[in-house]
Design a protein around this motif. Structure first.
Motif, PDB file in Angstrom:
ATOM      1  N   THR A  48       0.852  -1.199   0.000  1.00  0.00           N
ATOM      2  CA  THR A  48       0.000   0.000   0.000  1.00  0.00           C
ATOM      3  C   THR A  48       0.881   1.239   0.000  1.00  0.00           C
ATOM      4  O   THR A  48       2.053   1.181   0.381  1.00  0.00           O
ATOM      5  N   GLU A  49       0.331   2.347  -0.421  1.00  0.00           N
ATOM      6  CA  GLU A  49       1.034   3.616  -0.305  1.00  0.00           C
ATOM      7  C   GLU A  49       1.290   3.931   1.172  1.00  0.00           C
ATOM      8  O   GLU A  49       0.530   3.508   2.042  1.00  0.00           O
ATOM      9  N   THR A  50       2.351   4.670   1.428  1.00  0.00           N
ATOM     10  CA  THR A  50       2.551   5.237   2.760  1.00  0.00           C
ATOM     11  C   THR A  50       2.125   6.699   2.701  1.00  0.00           C
ATOM     12  O   THR A  50       2.608   7.451   1.853  1.00  0.00           O
ATOM     13  N   HIS A  51       1.225   7.074   3.584  1.00  0.00           N
ATOM     14  CA  HIS A  51       0.776   8.463   3.651  1.00  0.00           C
ATOM     15  C   HIS A  51       0.724   8.840   5.129  1.00  0.00           C
ATOM     16  O   HIS A  51       0.026   8.204   5.919  1.00  0.00           O
ATOM     17  N   CYS A  52       1.477   9.866   5.510  1.00  0.00           N
ATOM     18  CA  CYS A  52       1.477  10.274   6.919  1.00  0.00           C
ATOM     19  C   CYS A  52       1.918  11.723   7.050  1.00  0.00           C
ATOM     20  O   CYS A  52       2.375  12.338   6.085  1.00  0.00           O
ATOM     21  N   LEU A  53       1.703  12.268   8.232  1.00  0.00           N
ATOM     22  CA  LEU A  53       2.132  13.623   8.559  1.00  0.00           C
ATOM     23  C   LEU A  53       3.154  13.564   9.691  1.00  0.00           C
ATOM     24  O   LEU A  53       3.055  12.702  10.576  1.00  0.00           O
ATOM     25  N   PHE A  54       4.107  14.476   9.662  1.00  0.00           N
ATOM     26  CA  PHE A  54       5.072  14.632  10.752  1.00  0.00           C
ATOM     27  C   PHE A  54       4.898  16.027  11.352  1.00  0.00           C
ATOM     28  O   PHE A  54       4.973  17.027  10.629  1.00  0.00           O
ATOM     29  N   VAL A  55       4.666  16.082  12.651  1.00  0.00           N
ATOM     30  CA  VAL A  55       4.686  17.350  13.384  1.00  0.00           C
ATOM     31  C   VAL A  55       6.066  17.465  14.004  1.00  0.00           C
ATOM     32  O   VAL A  55       6.371  16.827  15.022  1.00  0.00           O
ATOM     33  N   GLU A  56       6.939  18.247  13.367  1.00  0.00           N
ATOM     34  CA  GLU A  56       8.303  18.417  13.855  1.00  0.00           C
ATOM     35  C   GLU A  56       8.332  19.506  14.933  1.00  0.00           C
ATOM     36  O   GLU A  56       7.815  20.600  14.723  1.00  0.00           O
ATOM     37  N   LEU A  57       8.971  19.206  16.062  1.00  0.00           N
ATOM     38  CA  LEU A  57       9.064  20.177  17.163  1.00  0.00           C
ATOM     39  C   LEU A  57      10.347  20.978  17.020  1.00  0.00           C
ATOM     40  O   LEU A  57      11.424  20.417  16.802  1.00  0.00           O
ATOM     41  N   LYS A  58      10.223  22.295  17.144  1.00  0.00           N
ATOM     42  CA  LYS A  58      11.387  23.150  16.887  1.00  0.00           C
ATOM     43  C   LYS A  58      12.247  23.441  18.110  1.00  0.00           C
ATOM     44  O   LYS A  58      13.411  23.768  17.977  1.00  0.00           O
ATOM     45  N   ASP A  59      11.659  23.356  19.310  1.00  0.00           N
ATOM     46  CA  ASP A  59      12.413  23.743  20.495  1.00  0.00           C
ATOM     47  C   ASP A  59      13.552  22.764  20.767  1.00  0.00           C
ATOM     48  O   ASP A  59      13.489  21.599  20.421  1.00  0.00           O
ATOM     49  N   VAL A  60      14.574  23.253  21.430  1.00  0.00           N
ATOM     50  CA  VAL A  60      15.736  22.431  21.758  1.00  0.00           C
ATOM     51  C   VAL A  60      15.367  21.458  22.869  1.00  0.00           C
ATOM     52  O   VAL A  60      14.494  21.708  23.682  1.00  0.00           O
ATOM     53  N   GLY A  61      16.083  20.352  22.910  1.00  0.00           N
ATOM     54  CA  GLY A  61      15.833  19.347  23.935  1.00  0.00           C
ATOM     55  C   GLY A  61      15.035  18.214  23.371  1.00  0.00           C
ATOM     56  O   GLY A  61      14.733  18.193  22.181  1.00  0.00           O
ATOM     57  N   GLY A  62      14.715  17.256  24.198  1.00  0.00           N
ATOM     58  CA  GLY A  62      13.916  16.157  23.681  1.00  0.00           C
ATOM     59  C   GLY A  62      14.131  14.877  24.451  1.00  0.00           C
ATOM     60  O   GLY A  62      14.990  14.786  25.324  1.00  0.00           O
ATOM     61  N   THR A  63      13.300  13.905  24.117  1.00  0.00           N
ATOM     62  CA  THR A  63      13.401  12.600  24.759  1.00  0.00           C
ATOM     63  C   THR A  63      13.490  11.558  23.662  1.00  0.00           C
ATOM     64  O   THR A  63      13.226  11.819  22.508  1.00  0.00           O
ATOM     65  N   ARG A  64      13.840  10.373  24.041  1.00  0.00           N
ATOM     66  CA  ARG A  64      13.828   9.259  23.096  1.00  0.00           C
ATOM     67  C   ARG A  64      12.837   8.187  23.542  1.00  0.00           C
ATOM     68  O   ARG A  64      12.850   7.075  23.045  1.00  0.00           O
ATOM     69  N   ASP A  65      11.997   8.535  24.511  1.00  0.00           N
ATOM     70  CA  ASP A  65      11.042   7.552  25.018  1.00  0.00           C
ATOM     71  C   ASP A  65      10.055   7.137  23.939  1.00  0.00           C
ATOM     72  O   ASP A  65       9.446   7.970  23.287  1.00  0.00           O
ATOM     73  N   GLY A  66       9.918   5.856  23.781  1.00  0.00           N
ATOM     74  CA  GLY A  66       8.873   5.345  22.916  1.00  0.00           C
ATOM     75  C   GLY A  66       9.067   5.642  21.457  1.00  0.00           C
ATOM     76  O   GLY A  66       8.119   5.610  20.683  1.00  0.00           O
ATOM     77  N   GLN A  67      10.284   5.911  21.062  1.00  0.00           N
ATOM     78  CA  GLN A  67      10.477   6.241  19.655  1.00  0.00           C
ATOM     79  C   GLN A  67      10.259   5.015  18.794  1.00  0.00           C
ATOM     80  O   GLN A  67      10.400   3.881  19.236  1.00  0.00           O
ATOM     81  N   LEU A  68       9.935   5.265  17.555  1.00  0.00           N
ATOM     82  CA  LEU A  68       9.547   4.185  16.668  1.00  0.00           C
ATOM     83  C   LEU A  68      10.736   3.542  15.969  1.00  0.00           C
ATOM     84  O   LEU A  68      10.811   2.325  15.832  1.00  0.00           O
ATOM     85  N   GLY A  69      11.657   4.338  15.484  1.00  0.00           N
ATOM     86  CA  GLY A  69      12.685   3.815  14.592  1.00  0.00           C
ATOM     87  C   GLY A  69      14.030   3.643  15.275  1.00  0.00           C
ATOM     88  O   GLY A  69      14.168   3.812  16.490  1.00  0.00           O
ATOM     89  N   PRO A  70      15.033   3.291  14.497  1.00  0.00           N
ATOM     90  CA  PRO A  70      16.368   3.103  15.041  1.00  0.00           C
ATOM     91  C   PRO A  70      16.997   4.441  15.376  1.00  0.00           C
ATOM     92  O   PRO A  70      16.788   5.419  14.678  1.00  0.00           O
ATOM     93  N   ALA A  71      17.760   4.486  16.448  1.00  0.00           N
ATOM     94  CA  ALA A  71      18.384   5.745  16.866  1.00  0.00           C
ATOM     95  C   ALA A  71      19.889   5.583  16.889  1.00  0.00           C
ATOM     96  O   ALA A  71      20.418   4.484  16.977  1.00  0.00           O
ATOM     97  N   GLU A  72      20.572   6.700  16.792  1.00  0.00           N
ATOM     98  CA  GLU A  72      22.024   6.715  16.913  1.00  0.00           C
ATOM     99  C   GLU A  72      22.358   6.945  18.373  1.00  0.00           C
ATOM    100  O   GLU A  72      22.346   8.066  18.846  1.00  0.00           O
ATOM    101  N   HIS A  73      22.646   5.913  19.133  1.00  0.00           N
ATOM    102  CA  HIS A  73      22.961   6.081  20.549  1.00  0.00           C
ATOM    103  C   HIS A  73      24.458   6.238  20.735  1.00  0.00           C
ATOM    104  O   HIS A  73      25.237   5.761  19.916  1.00  0.00           O
TER     105      HIS A  73
END
Lengths: 113, 113
Positions: B88-113
């Motif tokens: 099937t097609e992939t169709h989605c929206l990303f709400v990108e947050l601009k402020d500095v900082g962040g968490t990695r809790d519950g992230q979906l994809g692979p991360a660079e640790h």
């Protein structure tokens, strides 16, 4: 917090999808004719998961909005009530931003200026 | 910014819906078999507008994800490529947050640790 949390004021329609230190994501679901009590949104992005037609009021003025499914809109921090004035369910998600500050550019509903 | 902006690396699939001082909202749309080049996401909330099955890779490891339409997932800041491995097609929206900082809790994809 003294703001009118929609998950407290209207738990029949609003539920928490997930929350972390940067966002809280809410799901909203109602049926035609449903009307919420007044509640407050922080700066948020709303994503529609259905088409819908609603009246939003702040006590001093009202606006009517009609949106298709699958679109995103900026909801600047505001307090309002909402009424489903269409003939379809309203289904959408709110990505609430937790950080302080914000803009009112391009907001959808009535604001307390 | 030196990050690999997906609207620059993969403009065939990513487009900007709107942007203000707190968020940038991206729309993603592809067809089965499509594969992106590596790109970077800041802390974001992804909302699916279709069901899809994808492989996400960071260069060091890969994960496969399968999601229904109409759900929200936290995407902690990360760099990856993505491949549509479903039918099937992939169709989605990303709400990108601009402020500095962040968490990695519950992230979906692979991360660079």
């Amino acid at each position: 917090m003294e703001r009118l949390d929609p998950t407290v004021t209207n738990p029949d329609a609003y539920s928490v999808v997930f929350e972390n230190d940067r966002v809280r994501v809410l799901e909203y679901h109602d049926a035609p004719g449903h009307r919420t009590t007044p509640h407050a949104h922080p700066d948020s992005v709303m994503v529609t998961l259905s088409s819908f037609r609603r009246r939003l009021g702040s006590g001093t003025h009202e606006v009517e909005v009609e949106l298709p499914s699958g679109v995103a809109r900026w909801i600047g921090a505001q307090q309002h009530y909402g009424e489903n004035i269409g003939d379809t369910e309203t289904h959408c998600l709110f990505v609430e931003l937790k950080d302080v500050g914000g803009t009112r550019d391009g907001q959808l509903g009535p604001a307390e200026h």
